[in-house]
Design an enzyme around this catalytic site. Structure first.
Site: not given
Ligand SMILES: [Zn+2]
Length: 270
Positions: A2-3, A59, A259
């Site tokens: 979740p961002e 976040k 990433r």
């Protein structure tokens, strides 16, 4: 993960349900989830107190309880679910807040990376986190000053929570595609004009994602079974092998800042 848009979605969906609820007790089923207290000491500290607000910083989800704060980081698979005590509870339940009216707030977490902390102030968060993307303090001048001595890839700057808080892997790729910047481009090579565009793209993309209640790629959901709809508006993330909608070249997947990273080799040059 979740961002910001996903966390904001959780906050907005929970607000009408838990704000002003009186706490009866707390149960902890996975001790590492609650990293600052034992179940007993937290339960004693917050019983009979009211959740006076729920908000977001980066976040993190913040519940104000009296003059203190319960700070929740969902990490990979953490979810907050509001339900009644009579409803079945998940086998991945790690912590539960029981309210006086017999409703409950459950923190479930399959992978167990999520963390909940209880603090008397938010100094630790403010020391760790940079500026919020929608803050007036986020200016091209601020970014220029932060970036001018950094020659690492711009993507890793966007992921660095101590510079701008809340952006993660999905939205970093979307922002860089929108402003036609290669994810590996050294951060100190972006001029003030490009940084201005970066800020405005960040705000536009995050706002649209909030309006769509976030992106569900693998496991983001909120409430019991609600999913984010921004996935259909993604331009580059998760699109390797597909045609860029702007120039029709093929989107490439590479690794940047450790990433998986997606970009268009024609639109986004170094
Ligand atoms: Zn393109």
């Amino acid at each position: 993960l979740p961002e910001l848009p996903e966390v904001e979605t959780v906050v907005r969906s929970l607000k009408p349900k838990i704000q002003n609820k009186i706490i009866k007790s707390v149960n902890v089923y996975w001790t590492k989830t609650l990293s600052t207290h034992t179940a007993n000491s937290l339960s004693k500290t917050i019983q009979n107190k009211i959740i006076s607000s729920i908000s977001r910083r980066g976040k993190y989800i913040i519940l104000q309880i009296g003059n203190s704060f319960l700070v929740i980081h969902l990490r990979m698979t953490g979810k907050l679910i509001y339900q009644n005590s009579s409803e079945t509870q998940s086998s991945h339940l790690r912590l539960k807040i029981n309210f006086k009216d017999n409703s409950e707030l459950h923190f479930t977490d399959i992978r167990k990376f999520g963390r909940i902390e209880f603090h008397n102030n938010l100094n630790f968060l403010n020391e760790k986190l940079g500026i919020e993307p929608f803050s007036n303090q986020l200016t091209a001048g601020y970014l220029y000053q932060k970036l001018c001595k950094r020659n690492g890839p711009i993507k890793s700057i966007l992921l660095n929570q101590s510079i701008i808080a809340g952006i993660g892997n999905i939205y970093a790729d979307e922002i860089l595609w929108k402003i036609r910047v290669h994810p590996q481009k050294p951060a100190n090579q972006l001029d003030i004009q490009k940084l201005t565009k970066l800020i405005s793209a960040t705000q536009i993309i995050l706002q649209k994602a909030i309006n769509s209640m976030g992106t569900t790629i693998i496991n983001f959901s909120f409430d019991k079974e609600s999913y984010g709809n921004y996935g259909s508006q993604l331009k580059v993330f998760n699109k390797n092998g597909e045609n860029c909608i702007r120039c029709s070249d093929i989107i490439i997947k590479t690794k940047c800042a450790g990433r998986g990273t997606y970009y268009c080799p024609t639109c986004q040059t170094m």
